[in-house]
Design an enzyme around this catalytic site. Structure first.
Site, PDB file in Angstrom:
ATOM      1  N   ASP A 112      -0.102   5.934  -9.170  1.00 21.30           N
ATOM      2  CA  ASP A 112       0.144   5.175  -7.955  1.00 21.30           C
ATOM      3  C   ASP A 112      -1.225   4.790  -7.390  1.00 21.30           C
ATOM      4  O   ASP A 112      -1.948   5.632  -6.858  1.00 21.30           O
ATOM      5  CB  ASP A 112       0.937   6.064  -6.976  1.00 21.30           C
ATOM      6  CG  ASP A 112       1.081   5.437  -5.594  1.00 21.30           C
ATOM      7  OD1 ASP A 112       0.436   4.405  -5.321  1.00 21.30           O
ATOM      8  OD2 ASP A 112       1.829   6.011  -4.778  1.00 21.30           O
ATOM      9  N   HIS A 121       2.692  10.109  -2.078  1.00 26.01           N
ATOM     10  CA  HIS A 121       3.420   9.356  -1.062  1.00 26.01           C
ATOM     11  C   HIS A 121       4.913   9.513  -1.384  1.00 26.01           C
ATOM     12  O   HIS A 121       5.283   9.672  -2.551  1.00 26.01           O
ATOM     13  CB  HIS A 121       2.992   7.888  -1.203  1.00 26.01           C
ATOM     14  CG  HIS A 121       3.508   6.955  -0.155  1.00 26.01           C
ATOM     15  ND1 HIS A 121       4.799   6.484  -0.162  1.00 26.01           N
ATOM     16  CD2 HIS A 121       2.906   6.376   0.911  1.00 26.01           C
ATOM     17  CE1 HIS A 121       4.963   5.651   0.855  1.00 26.01           C
ATOM     18  NE2 HIS A 121       3.831   5.567   1.523  1.00 26.01           N
ATOM     19  N   CYS A 123       4.161   9.210   5.481  1.00 23.82           N
ATOM     20  CA  CYS A 123       5.031   9.223   4.290  1.00 23.82           C
ATOM     21  C   CYS A 123       4.540  10.222   3.256  1.00 23.82           C
ATOM     22  O   CYS A 123       4.640   9.984   2.047  1.00 23.82           O
ATOM     23  CB  CYS A 123       5.143   7.838   3.643  1.00 23.82           C
ATOM     24  SG  CYS A 123       5.835   6.594   4.711  1.00 23.82           S
ATOM     25  N   LYS A 176      -2.055  -4.183   0.944  1.00 25.54           N
ATOM     26  CA  LYS A 176      -3.133  -3.232   1.231  1.00 25.54           C
ATOM     27  C   LYS A 176      -4.474  -3.733   0.691  1.00 25.54           C
ATOM     28  O   LYS A 176      -5.483  -3.055   0.796  1.00 25.54           O
ATOM     29  CB  LYS A 176      -2.776  -1.868   0.642  1.00 25.54           C
ATOM     30  CG  LYS A 176      -1.587  -1.232   1.380  1.00 25.54           C
ATOM     31  CD  LYS A 176      -1.170   0.094   0.812  1.00 25.54           C
ATOM     32  CE  LYS A 176       0.020   0.613   1.623  1.00 25.54           C
ATOM     33  NZ  LYS A 176       0.529   1.883   1.112  1.00 25.54           N
ATOM     34  N   GLN A 202      -3.608   3.159  -2.862  1.00 32.06           N
ATOM     35  CA  GLN A 202      -4.776   3.398  -2.000  1.00 32.06           C
ATOM     36  C   GLN A 202      -6.091   3.327  -2.771  1.00 32.06           C
ATOM     37  O   GLN A 202      -7.160   3.495  -2.175  1.00 32.06           O
ATOM     38  CB  GLN A 202      -4.673   4.774  -1.331  1.00 32.06           C
ATOM     39  CG  GLN A 202      -3.520   4.914  -0.361  1.00 32.06           C
ATOM     40  CD  GLN A 202      -3.631   3.992   0.840  1.00 32.06           C
ATOM     41  OE1 GLN A 202      -4.705   3.496   1.184  1.00 32.06           O
ATOM     42  NE2 GLN A 202      -2.513   3.747   1.477  1.00 32.06           N
TER      43      GLN A 202
HETATM   44  C1  LIG Z   1       1.584   2.457   0.856  1.00 33.65           C
HETATM   45  C2  LIG Z   1       1.738   3.362  -0.298  1.00 33.65           C
HETATM   46  C3  LIG Z   1       2.852   3.290  -1.119  1.00 33.65           C
HETATM   47  C4  LIG Z   1       3.991   2.349  -0.846  1.00 33.65           C
HETATM   48  O1  LIG Z   1       3.578   1.040  -0.886  1.00 33.65           O
HETATM   49  P1  LIG Z   1       4.582  -0.118  -0.411  1.00 33.65           P
HETATM   50  O2  LIG Z   1       3.716  -1.319  -0.352  1.00 33.65           O
HETATM   51  O3  LIG Z   1       5.100   0.303   0.923  1.00 33.65           O
HETATM   52  O4  LIG Z   1       5.651  -0.206  -1.440  1.00 33.65           O
HETATM   53  C5  LIG Z   1       2.911   4.133  -2.193  1.00 33.65           C
HETATM   54  N1  LIG Z   1       1.931   5.013  -2.454  1.00 33.65           N
HETATM   55  C6  LIG Z   1       0.842   5.102  -1.692  1.00 33.65           C
HETATM   56  C7  LIG Z   1      -0.233   6.065  -2.053  1.00 33.65           C
HETATM   57  C8  LIG Z   1       0.706   4.281  -0.581  1.00 33.65           C
HETATM   58  O5  LIG Z   1      -0.360   4.380   0.193  1.00 33.65           O
END
Ligand SMILES: *Cc1c(COP(=O)(O)O)cnc(C)c1O
Length: 419
Positions: free
Chosen positions: A213, A136, A377, A239, A216
């Site tokens: 990260d 992302h 993104c 999320k 997801q």
């Molecule tokens: C949504 C997302 C982000 C960013 O998350 P925020 O809540 O907007 O800071 C980063 N990495 C991944 C894989 C995402 O799906």
């Protein structure tokens, strides 16, 4: 004060009753232009169940004050609830200590914290940072900003046409300049689940720390940071059926202690004079200013809600959903599924021949179906597949098989209009 209990009762496997679960989510009763809402944009933000809403209302109506500042009843209550939320988050990811969980405003904020707090101190000119094509923008841009500032270099792991990382290529990227790895656990654009445990092990054998990260991944599977042995792990509340404005950064205590603060201000200090300021201990060193207390408490209510349903059951049910959706889409003429990894979560990115994703999104919206269209993104992923954008349906455990059917007939309608 009977606000929180409503539906935190654990369900047994045979009791995974999606219709029952849906009654916890008031927003799912909405009608869009007279059509029932079919919410398939969960990878952008998922919806909040009543117990989470209730918990936040309870905080705002009966427990609110600033934390860490006073000896009065409300301040102590708010501090206790805030720290209890940290403890629950710690348990949710099986961290070994509370102080390894830092509240941030979300995943983006957490990655920026690491890029500044760790990167500026330990990554220098000529050093290399390994990222992947599946990242992302949140896990690309902070590292680029760092690299621009200090002359570090970014190396990128490529993917194949099913949307999986080329692990041999990953291994070949390591050399004596490699100082850091940043990798997404699950791709937000394609749903690919990366073999992060194996990637972490490989990096650690070369003394390189790894940030995962998990934005997801955490909503869809059980996360165990000790088992993964990752150095940093991050995800966002919104999320995971929680509120916006909150997320966590997990970091190994030994690393967090060596890092410099990212933001300066109240609460993150031990003492301040104009000659010299000393910093507070972790996690407070990284939580400058008044944090989003209500959001942190809502976040912990959300993970309690998910845990009561059970993350493994959520994963199993969502696998059924994605298999059902994929099987139908695979046999539809004029549909191209983008990202078909063996290991993936319930995310379905696709293209319809001859129809721009924006039109697909608009027409599906007329059917009450919320999907996302765009680059998600993740422009490097789009560049690999040579598309400017995709349409993405992303599922949550409260989506039903009927909603998959609604998506399929919505797509057929779109195709008819454009035929
Ligand atoms: C949504 C997302 C982000 C960013 O998350 P925020 O809540 O907007 O800071 C980063 N990495 C991944 C894989 C995402 O799906």
């Amino acid at each position: 004060m009977k606000l929180v209990e409503s539906s935190l009762k654990p369900l047994s496997t045979s009791m995974f009753n999606v219709e029952h679960i849906r009654t916890d989510f008031p927003i799912l009763k909405l009608k869009i232009d007279g059509k029932p809402l079919v919410y398939l944009d969960n990878a952008a933000s998922s919806q909040m169940p009543q117990p989470v809403i209730d918990r936040m209302v309870k905080y705002q109506t009966m427990q609110h004050a600033n934390i860490n500042r006073a000896v009065h009843y409300l301040s102590e209550t708010a501090t206790t609830e805030y720290e209890e939320s940290r403890r629950r988050l710690k348990r949710f990811i099986n961290a070994s200590e509370d102080r390894e969980v830092i509240f941030t405003s979300g995943t983006t904020d957490a990655i920026n914290l690491v890029a500044h707090g760790y990167g500026r101190k330990f990554i220098g000119s000529g050093d290399e940072i390994i990222l992947t094509t599946l990242e992302h923008h949140s896990n690309i841009v902070p590292w680029q900003m760092l690299a621009e500032e200090n002359g570090a270099k970014i190396r990128v792991v490529p993917i194949n046409d099913t949307g999986e990382l080329l692990i041999e290529k990953y291994k070949q990227l390591f050399n004596k300049h490699t100082k850091f790895v940043g990798v997404t656990h699950v791709s937000n654009a394609l749903g690919t689940v990366n073999p992060i445990k194996q990637m972490i092990e490989f990096a650690h054998a070369r003394g390189v720390p790894v940030l995962v990260d998990g934005a997801q991944a955490a909503p869809h599977m059980k996360i165990d940071v000790q088992d993964l042995d990752c150095d940093f792990y991050t995800f966002s509340g919104h999320k995971l059926c929680g509120p916006t404005g909150i997320g966590i950064l997990y970091g190994k205590a030994a690393l967090l202690e060596r890092m410099q603060p990212f933001k300066g201000g109240g609460d993150m200090i031990a003492s301040v004079t104009f000659e010299k300021t000393t910093y507070n201990t972790i996690p407070h060193k990284f939580e400058a200013g008044t944090p989003p207390i209500a959001a942190a408490i809502g976040f912990s209510a959300a993970i309690d809600y998910l845990s009561a349903i059970n993350m493994s059951m959520i994963a199993a049910y969502e696998r059924d959903l994605i298999n059902y959706a994929t099987e139908q889409m695979r046999h539809m003429p004029g549909i191209r599924i983008i990202g078909d990894a063996t290991e993936k979560v319930a995310v379905l990115s696709f293209a319809i021949d001859g129809v721009h994703p924006h039109d697909i999104g608009t027409l599906l919206n007329q059917e009450g179906i919320a999907v996302r269209t765009g680059h998600h993104c993740a422009q490097p992923v789009m560049q690999h597949f040579k598309v400017p954008a995709t349409t993405r349906a992303s599922f949550a455990f409260y989506n039903s098989m009927n909603e998959v059917d609604a998506l399929i007939s919505g797509i057929q309608k779109v195709q008819k209009i454009f035929s």
